[in-house]
Design a protein around this motif. Structure first.
Motif, PDB file in Angstrom:
ATOM      1  N   ASP A 285       0.844  -1.214   0.000  1.00 40.91           N
ATOM      2  CA  ASP A 285       0.000   0.000   0.000  1.00 40.91           C
ATOM      3  C   ASP A 285       0.872   1.255   0.000  1.00 40.91           C
ATOM      4  O   ASP A 285       0.591   2.222  -0.713  1.00 40.91           O
ATOM      5  N   ALA A 286       1.933   1.233   0.832  1.00 37.94           N
ATOM      6  CA  ALA A 286       2.815   2.406   0.924  1.00 37.94           C
ATOM      7  C   ALA A 286       3.520   2.625  -0.417  1.00 37.94           C
ATOM      8  O   ALA A 286       3.613   3.757  -0.913  1.00 37.94           O
ATOM      9  N   PHE A 287       3.975   1.537  -1.017  1.00 33.35           N
ATOM     10  CA  PHE A 287       4.670   1.643  -2.297  1.00 33.35           C
ATOM     11  C   PHE A 287       3.735   2.215  -3.379  1.00 33.35           C
ATOM     12  O   PHE A 287       4.098   3.142  -4.108  1.00 33.35           O
ATOM     13  N   VAL A 288       2.532   1.671  -3.433  1.00 38.50           N
ATOM     14  CA  VAL A 288       1.574   2.116  -4.466  1.00 38.50           C
ATOM     15  C   VAL A 288       1.229   3.593  -4.257  1.00 38.50           C
ATOM     16  O   VAL A 288       1.172   4.367  -5.221  1.00 38.50           O
ATOM     17  N   SER A 289       1.035   3.995  -2.998  1.00 45.52           N
ATOM     18  CA  SER A 289       0.741   5.422  -2.731  1.00 45.52           C
ATOM     19  C   SER A 289       1.866   6.294  -3.245  1.00 45.52           C
ATOM     20  O   SER A 289       1.630   7.350  -3.843  1.00 45.52           O
ATOM     21  N   GLY A 290       3.101   5.862  -2.997  1.00 47.05           N
ATOM     22  CA  GLY A 290       4.273   6.619  -3.451  1.00 47.05           C
ATOM     23  C   GLY A 290       4.317   6.699  -4.973  1.00 47.05           C
ATOM     24  O   GLY A 290       4.553   7.763  -5.553  1.00 47.05           O
ATOM     25  N   ILE A 291       4.079   5.575  -5.618  1.00 43.11           N
ATOM     26  CA  ILE A 291       4.104   5.517  -7.089  1.00 43.11           C
ATOM     27  C   ILE A 291       3.060   6.476  -7.671  1.00 43.11           C
ATOM     28  O   ILE A 291       3.323   7.238  -8.602  1.00 43.11           O
ATOM     29  N   GLU A 292       1.860   6.439  -7.081  1.00 40.36           N
ATOM     30  CA  GLU A 292       0.784   7.298  -7.617  1.00 40.36           C
ATOM     31  C   GLU A 292       1.066   8.777  -7.342  1.00 40.36           C
ATOM     32  O   GLU A 292       0.787   9.628  -8.190  1.00 40.36           O
ATOM     33  N   ASP A 381       8.090  14.018  -8.583  1.00 42.09           N
ATOM     34  CA  ASP A 381       8.209  14.668  -7.273  1.00 42.09           C
ATOM     35  C   ASP A 381       8.573  13.613  -6.222  1.00 42.09           C
ATOM     36  O   ASP A 381       7.712  12.904  -5.708  1.00 42.09           O
ATOM     37  N   PHE A 382       9.888  13.540  -5.904  1.00 42.82           N
ATOM     38  CA  PHE A 382      10.378  12.549  -4.926  1.00 42.82           C
ATOM     39  C   PHE A 382       9.735  12.775  -3.558  1.00 42.82           C
ATOM     40  O   PHE A 382       9.362  11.861  -2.858  1.00 42.82           O
ATOM     41  N   GLY A 383       9.689  14.056  -3.198  1.00 41.62           N
ATOM     42  CA  GLY A 383       9.185  14.429  -1.862  1.00 41.62           C
ATOM     43  C   GLY A 383       7.753  13.960  -1.699  1.00 41.62           C
ATOM     44  O   GLY A 383       7.409  13.355  -0.676  1.00 41.62           O
ATOM     45  N   ALA A 384       6.946  14.189  -2.731  1.00 41.56           N
ATOM     46  CA  ALA A 384       5.528  13.803  -2.645  1.00 41.56           C
ATOM     47  C   ALA A 384       5.402  12.285  -2.528  1.00 41.56           C
ATOM     48  O   ALA A 384       4.559  11.773  -1.785  1.00 41.56           O
ATOM     49  N   ALA A 385       6.278  11.571  -3.254  1.00 43.07           N
ATOM     50  CA  ALA A 385       6.220  10.102  -3.229  1.00 43.07           C
ATOM     51  C   ALA A 385       6.566   9.592  -1.823  1.00 43.07           C
ATOM     52  O   ALA A 385       5.850   8.767  -1.255  1.00 43.07           O
ATOM     53  N   THR A 386       7.653  10.109  -1.265  1.00 41.04           N
ATOM     54  CA  THR A 386       8.070   9.670   0.074  1.00 41.04           C
ATOM     55  C   THR A 386       6.988  10.025   1.095  1.00 41.04           C
ATOM     56  O   THR A 386       6.636   9.209   1.953  1.00 41.04           O
ATOM     57  N   GLU A 387       6.483  11.231   0.986  1.00 38.37           N
ATOM     58  CA  GLU A 387       5.463  11.675   1.938  1.00 38.37           C
ATOM     59  C   GLU A 387       4.216  10.784   1.866  1.00 38.37           C
ATOM     60  O   GLU A 387       3.666  10.402   2.903  1.00 38.37           O
ATOM     61  N   ALA A 388       3.801  10.433   0.652  1.00 33.35           N
ATOM     62  CA  ALA A 388       2.603   9.599   0.489  1.00 33.35           C
ATOM     63  C   ALA A 388       2.831   8.216   1.101  1.00 33.35           C
ATOM     64  O   ALA A 388       1.942   7.663   1.757  1.00 33.35           O
ATOM     65  N   ALA A 389       4.036   7.686   0.899  1.00 35.14           N
ATOM     66  CA  ALA A 389       4.332   6.361   1.469  1.00 35.14           C
ATOM     67  C   ALA A 389       4.349   6.456   2.996  1.00 35.14           C
ATOM     68  O   ALA A 389       3.771   5.608   3.695  1.00 35.14           O
ATOM     69  N   LEU A 390       4.982   7.509   3.515  1.00 31.02           N
ATOM     70  CA  LEU A 390       5.073   7.648   4.984  1.00 31.02           C
ATOM     71  C   LEU A 390       3.692   7.831   5.611  1.00 31.02           C
ATOM     72  O   LEU A 390       3.445   7.373   6.722  1.00 31.02           O
ATOM     73  N   LYS A 391       2.827   8.486   4.881  1.00 33.23           N
ATOM     74  CA  LYS A 391       1.464   8.696   5.372  1.00 33.23           C
ATOM     75  C   LYS A 391       0.774   7.337   5.601  1.00 33.23           C
ATOM     76  O   LYS A 391       0.053   7.154   6.575  1.00 33.23           O
ATOM     77  N   VAL A 392       1.039   6.386   4.715  1.00 30.97           N
ATOM     78  CA  VAL A 392       0.462   5.049   4.876  1.00 30.97           C
ATOM     79  C   VAL A 392       1.040   4.396   6.134  1.00 30.97           C
ATOM     80  O   VAL A 392       0.312   3.828   6.959  1.00 30.97           O
ATOM     81  N   TYR A 393       2.368   4.512   6.291  1.00 25.88           N
ATOM     82  CA  TYR A 393       3.008   3.891   7.466  1.00 25.88           C
ATOM     83  C   TYR A 393       2.541   4.545   8.775  1.00 25.88           C
ATOM     84  O   TYR A 393       2.339   3.883   9.768  1.00 25.88           O
ATOM     85  N   ASN A 394       2.428   5.859   8.728  1.00 28.24           N
ATOM     86  CA  ASN A 394       2.128   6.548   9.984  1.00 28.24           C
ATOM     87  C   ASN A 394       0.631   6.719  10.229  1.00 28.24           C
ATOM     88  O   ASN A 394       0.230   7.400  11.157  1.00 28.24           O
ATOM     89  N   GLY A 395      -0.148   6.078   9.370  1.00 27.07           N
ATOM     90  CA  GLY A 395      -1.602   6.096   9.549  1.00 27.07           C
ATOM     91  C   GLY A 395      -2.166   7.488   9.259  1.00 27.07           C
ATOM     92  O   GLY A 395      -3.121   7.926   9.882  1.00 27.07           O
TER      93      GLY A 395
END
Ligand SMILES: Cc1ncc(COP(=O)(O)O)c(C=O)c1O
Length: 395
Positions: A285-292, A381-395
């Protein structure tokens, strides 16, 4: 002059492709233990525990639950050659490379093959299986289907198709090479009669064994065969006597691979299946969020049918597949997979399985992939990808 060979020293790789994937150090370590003979009672105890742990992982009580010698294709061939005889009828579901392989094997067994197809990236429709039974010119012996189609990243629901097979008196054969140990798979509850997998995927073990399980109905078919199993090496009517009470020699068991499998299964048992499935889903889920968030898209459009173990990303227009994968390997030591068959050059196949399914790997890969794309002038946008993935991890 004798040729001089350098000491074997493989470079470090981060294996995030369709398999093999990362293997825990404790699994590699047990492989260097001294060998037992394959009929030594101490080794037989290890084989008993391996079967026990395989039953746990397959969620089955099937007595015949054993690791076949050979990779996943050996498991596929084992099930096909043991259950099919010349002239039998088989419905084979095909929506990717591994369904095609299954069909080829059924055909080589001399079966009359009825194909049920779906486009790549889509699941098999149970209604089409129903129709295939209706149109068949006689009794169908089995339905073969891939649970986790590694060439497309599709997760196939099985329960409805199992019901249809049962209603028509056919066995259900399932390929679980890329699902066992990473995606829920209930052999007994879902009425799966025969199933095979491979060690180098979500079991996180080196390649070389293929776990196979067969239930009572499949064993009845095996014992009622009119002809000998075409393959001597894969003949379960003989092999089951090595893995059963009698312990009769058939072929030499691959001792150290069985040590490795026992250890890999023990890791799964310690983690617990539910926790393990959750971990695989979370990292995917985190990976897919980052990709999108990067502006890329997944090749399987319907979220419900995406495999968490094998994530297929559509390669953006104008980006060269091989250049990008070579860059990842050269600069980061990361291996991802390219597309197969209809998906060649169109998708990347990202394996997040077993030891490879980790938060660190997801964050690193998103950034490395972003870099590889940027090298080809495709800005993300690397930052947006990382942030989206972290959002999944951090709920
Ligand atoms: C779904 C599926 N079935 C069968 C196989 C064949 O396994 P192996 O390459 O280990 O022989 C694979 C390998 O990737 C697979 O993904």
């Amino acid at each position: 002059m004798k040729k001089e060979y350098k000491k074997l020293a493989p470079e470090n790789r981060l294996l995030l492709g369709p398999g093999p994937v990362e293997v825990a150090p404790r699994v590699l370590n047990v492989m260097s233990n001294p060998l037992y003979g394959h009929l030594d009672s101490k080794f037989l105890e290890i084989t008993n525990e391996t079967m026990e742990l395989l039953r746990y992982t397959f969620q089955t009580t099937n007595q015949l639950t054993i690791p076949m010698s050979g990779t996943g294709s050996a498991g596929m061939e084992t099930v096909m050659v043991n259950l099919l005889e010349e002239g039998d009828r088989a419905i084979i579901c095909v929506n990717g490379v591994f369904g095609q392989r299954l069909r080829d094997m059924a055909d080589r067994c001399g079966a009359e093959v009825i194909s049920v197809e779906a486009p790549w990236g889509k699941t098999i429709d149970p209604e089409d299986v129903k129709k295939a039974f209706k149109n068949a010119s006689g009794k169908v012996k089995l339905v073969g289907i891939v649970h986790a189609e590694t060439s497309t990243g599709v997760k196939q629901p099985l329960e409805e198709i199992s019901k249809i097979a049962k209603e028509n008196g056919a066995l259900l054969v399932v390929d679980a090479v890329t699902s066992l140990g990473g995606v829920d798979l209930k052999i007994d509850d879902w009425g799966i009669d025969a199933c095979y997998s491979g060690t180098q995927k979500a079991l996180s073990c080196p390649p070389g064994l293929s776990p196979v399980t067969m239930g009572e109905e499949a064993l009845k078919v095996l014992s009622n065969r009119k002809t000998k199993v075409q393959s001597w090496y894969l003949d379960l009517s003989m092999i089951k006597n090595y893995w059963g009470k009698e312990r009769v020699y058939h072929h030499t068991a691959p001792i150290n691979m069985i040590y490795a499998l026992r250890e890999a299964l023990l890791i799964i048992y310690e983690e617990g299946l539910e926790e393990r499935f959750k971990r695989h889903q979370l990292n995917s889920d985190a990976f897919v969020s980052g990709i999108e968030a990067m502006g890329l898209s997944m090749a399987v459009k319907d979220k419900e049918y995406r495999l968490p173990t094998l994530n297929t990303v559509s390669i953006p227009e104008g980006v060269n597949d091989i250049t990008a994968r070579t860059y990842l390997l050269d600069k980061y030591g990361i291996e991802i997979g390219g597309g197969l068959g209809d998906f060649k050059g169109k998708v990347w196949r990202i394996g997040l399985m077993g030891e490879s399914s980790k938060r660190n790997n997801v964050i690193l890969l998103l950034n490395a992939l972003g870099d590889a794309l940027m090298q080809q002038g495709h800005r993300v946008d690397f930052g947006a990808a990382t942030e989206a993935a972290l959002k999944v991890y951090n709920g």
